[in-house]
Motif scaffolding. Structure first.
Motif, PDB file in Angstrom:
ATOM      1  N   LYS A  40       0.844  -1.198   0.000  1.00 54.45           N
ATOM      2  CA  LYS A  40       0.000   0.000   0.000  1.00 54.45           C
ATOM      3  C   LYS A  40       0.878   1.245   0.000  1.00 54.45           C
ATOM      4  O   LYS A  40       2.010   1.226   0.462  1.00 54.45           O
ATOM      5  N   ASP A  41       0.296   2.359  -0.476  1.00 55.18           N
ATOM      6  CA  ASP A  41       1.053   3.608  -0.475  1.00 55.18           C
ATOM      7  C   ASP A  41       1.010   4.268   0.902  1.00 55.18           C
ATOM      8  O   ASP A  41       0.322   3.804   1.814  1.00 55.18           O
ATOM      9  N   ILE A  43      -0.310   7.000   2.097  1.00 52.73           N
ATOM     10  CA  ILE A  43      -1.618   7.442   2.599  1.00 52.73           C
ATOM     11  C   ILE A  43      -2.488   6.268   3.009  1.00 52.73           C
ATOM     12  O   ILE A  43      -3.093   6.274   4.080  1.00 52.73           O
ATOM     13  N   ASP A  44      -2.547   5.236   2.161  1.00 49.49           N
ATOM     14  CA  ASP A  44      -3.409   4.086   2.477  1.00 49.49           C
ATOM     15  C   ASP A  44      -2.982   3.388   3.761  1.00 49.49           C
ATOM     16  O   ASP A  44      -3.825   2.820   4.459  1.00 49.49           O
ATOM     17  N   ASN A  45      -1.710   3.434   4.106  1.00 53.91           N
ATOM     18  CA  ASN A  45      -1.265   2.881   5.379  1.00 53.91           C
ATOM     19  C   ASN A  45      -1.505   3.868   6.521  1.00 53.91           C
ATOM     20  O   ASN A  45      -1.997   3.484   7.579  1.00 53.91           O
ATOM     21  N   GLN A  60      -4.627  16.015   4.585  1.00 52.97           N
ATOM     22  CA  GLN A  60      -5.864  16.283   3.835  1.00 52.97           C
ATOM     23  C   GLN A  60      -6.107  17.783   3.722  1.00 52.97           C
ATOM     24  O   GLN A  60      -6.408  18.283   2.633  1.00 52.97           O
ATOM     25  N   VAL A  65      -2.756  14.735  -0.269  1.00 58.05           N
ATOM     26  CA  VAL A  65      -3.099  13.312  -0.367  1.00 58.05           C
ATOM     27  C   VAL A  65      -2.640  12.721  -1.697  1.00 58.05           C
ATOM     28  O   VAL A  65      -1.945  11.693  -1.730  1.00 58.05           O
ATOM     29  N   GLU A  66      -2.999  13.349  -2.800  1.00 57.17           N
ATOM     30  CA  GLU A  66      -2.637  12.798  -4.116  1.00 57.17           C
ATOM     31  C   GLU A  66      -1.122  12.752  -4.315  1.00 57.17           C
ATOM     32  O   GLU A  66      -0.596  11.797  -4.887  1.00 57.17           O
ATOM     33  N   LYS A  69       0.219   9.809  -2.476  1.00 56.79           N
ATOM     34  CA  LYS A  69      -0.238   8.570  -3.094  1.00 56.79           C
ATOM     35  C   LYS A  69       0.503   8.332  -4.410  1.00 56.79           C
ATOM     36  O   LYS A  69       0.378   7.283  -5.016  1.00 56.79           O
ATOM     37  N   GLN A 171       6.628   1.059   2.271  1.00 56.88           N
ATOM     38  CA  GLN A 171       5.430   1.446   1.538  1.00 56.88           C
ATOM     39  C   GLN A 171       5.649   1.136   0.058  1.00 56.88           C
ATOM     40  O   GLN A 171       6.798   1.042  -0.378  1.00 56.88           O
ATOM     41  N   SER A 172       4.593   1.072  -0.708  1.00 56.38           N
ATOM     42  CA  SER A 172       4.770   0.826  -2.143  1.00 56.38           C
ATOM     43  C   SER A 172       5.466   1.992  -2.833  1.00 56.38           C
ATOM     44  O   SER A 172       6.083   1.814  -3.880  1.00 56.38           O
ATOM     45  N   ASN A 173       5.398   3.184  -2.236  1.00 56.21           N
ATOM     46  CA  ASN A 173       6.016   4.366  -2.832  1.00 56.21           C
ATOM     47  C   ASN A 173       7.068   5.010  -1.928  1.00 56.21           C
ATOM     48  O   ASN A 173       7.349   6.192  -2.023  1.00 56.21           O
TER      49      ASN A 173
END
Length: 187
Positions: A40-41, A43-45, A60, A65-66, A69, A171-173
């Motif tokens: 997960k990126d 933010i998702d974590n 936010q 956020v973007e 991500k 993280q994925s990113n």
């Protein structure tokens, strides 16, 4: 010695292990009572961590956020809720107001390094630089990274020092390092 994001990224690719734990993690550490998934990126974590609700609200409010991500790679120094609570009374509430979005964005992006820098990378940078390495952030802040006695710290432009309490949350990113203080830019 000035450390470029490119050098940090190159070291991250070469080292890829956690110096604080002495071994690479088989699994990501739990953060804020939640499992962190390397798939997960950032933010998702982060939204799953009970210890980072203030940080998520601030990200936010700043419209980041973007960005977080995105593909990255990013290293995020993630202050826990208690770090935000330690700021002077009313600071967080004031920063979350729309009219203070630029100031909030600057503060938050001073917690983002434009490279994947694991704890081992930071330790090596600091060691190679004689004990302290200067690291540039996305927000234009210059942090002083130190590694001593198995502890990694980052000192901001105002002299405030944050300690990494949980390192190498993959993280994925990129990677997240949980810290115990909000880092601030010079005024």
């Amino acid at each position: 010695m000035k450390t470029s994001p490119v050098r940090a990224l190159a070291l991250a690719a070469l080292l890829g292990v956690s110096a604080l734990a002495g071994v690479a993690y088989a699994e990501n550490p739990m953060v804020g009572g939640a499992a962190m998934s390397a798939d997960k990126d950032i933010i998702d974590n982060a939204v799953n961590s009970a210890d980072h609700t203030t940080l998520v609200a601030a990200v936010q409010a700043a419209g980041l956020v973007e960005t977080l991500k995105g593909a990255g790679p990013f290293t995020v120094l993630a202050p826990v809720n208690a770090a935000f609570e330690a700021l002077p009374a009313g600071t967080v509430e004031s920063l979350l107001k729309p009219e203070n979005r630029a100031q909030l964005t600057t503060i938050l992006t001073c917690h983002v390094i434009p490279a994947k820098a694991l704890a081992a990378d930071v330790v090596k940078l600091a060691t190679d630089a004689g004990g302290t390495a200067e690291i540039d952030t996305v927000g234009g802040c210059k942090l002083q990274a130190r590694a001593e006695g198995g502890t990694v710290t980052f000192t901001d432009e105002t002299g405030g020092t944050a300690t990494v309490t949980i390192a190498d949350v993959l993280q994925s990113n990129g990677v997240i390092h949980v810290i115990d203080k909000v880092l601030l830019p010079k005024s």
